[in-house]
Write a protein that holds these residues in place. Structure first.
Motif, mmCIF file in Angstrom:
data_model
loop_
_atom_site.group_PDB
_atom_site.id
_atom_site.type_symbol
_atom_site.label_atom_id
_atom_site.label_comp_id
_atom_site.label_asym_id
_atom_site.label_seq_id
_atom_site.Cartn_x
_atom_site.Cartn_y
_atom_site.Cartn_z
ATOM 1 N N ASN A 57 0.809 -1.225 0.000
ATOM 2 C CA ASN A 57 0.000 0.000 0.000
ATOM 3 C C ASN A 57 0.840 1.272 0.000
ATOM 4 N N SER A 58 2.068 1.173 -0.443
ATOM 5 C CA SER A 58 2.972 2.314 -0.363
ATOM 6 C C SER A 58 2.960 3.137 -1.646
ATOM 7 N N PRO A 59 2.903 4.455 -1.504
ATOM 8 C CA PRO A 59 3.057 5.311 -2.684
ATOM 9 C C PRO A 59 4.529 5.439 -3.103
ATOM 10 N N ILE A 60 5.418 4.892 -2.259
ATOM 11 C CA ILE A 60 6.855 4.951 -2.541
ATOM 12 C C ILE A 60 7.266 3.651 -3.242
ATOM 13 N N SER A 61 7.984 3.780 -4.329
ATOM 14 C CA SER A 61 8.403 2.600 -5.089
ATOM 15 C C SER A 61 9.378 1.742 -4.286
ATOM 16 N N HIS A 62 9.484 0.495 -4.689
ATOM 17 C CA HIS A 62 10.417 -0.431 -4.026
ATOM 18 C C HIS A 62 11.840 0.129 -4.068
ATOM 19 N N ARG A 63 12.238 0.633 -5.204
ATOM 20 C CA ARG A 63 13.584 1.196 -5.368
ATOM 21 C C ARG A 63 13.826 2.322 -4.367
ATOM 22 N N HIS A 64 12.846 3.205 -4.216
ATOM 23 C CA HIS A 64 13.013 4.326 -3.295
ATOM 24 C C HIS A 64 12.994 3.876 -1.833
ATOM 25 N N ARG A 65 12.180 2.872 -1.498
ATOM 26 C CA ARG A 65 12.184 2.351 -0.121
ATOM 27 C C ARG A 65 13.533 1.752 0.220
ATOM 28 N N GLU A 66 14.123 1.019 -0.724
ATOM 29 C CA GLU A 66 15.451 0.444 -0.489
ATOM 30 C C GLU A 66 16.495 1.543 -0.320
#
Length: 80
Positions: A57-66
């Motif tokens: 449910n995140s508006p933040i992409s996987h790349r940005h979370r990492e």
């Protein structure tokens, strides 16, 4: 070596063995943090559910979370 009693992957039985196996099958790393909670499998399930909710449910992409995780770890001088 930790001073907290943990259930190692090779020693795990029952639900804890299932949790370790599922994580490995999904390509997830079995961290020391996860092992520290290994005496309470229901807590690990709850943490996994919370993490999945953030990912799904995140508006933040996987790349940005990492990237945020790496930067935060560097700032905090944390190996994770």
């Amino acid at each position: 070596m930790t001073w907290i009693h943990v259930v190692e992957e090779s020693e795990a039985t029952g639900e804890m063995a299932d949790i370790y196996r599922e994580a490995t099958e999904q390509g997830r790393f079995i961290s020391n943090v996860r092992k520290a909670a290994s005496l309470n499998p229901s807590a690990i399930r709850a943490l996994d559910s919370l993490g999945a909710s953030f990912r799904e449910n995140s508006p933040i992409s996987h790349r940005h979370r990492e990237m945020l995780a790496v930067v935060t770890s560097v700032i905090n001088r944390c190996q994770y």
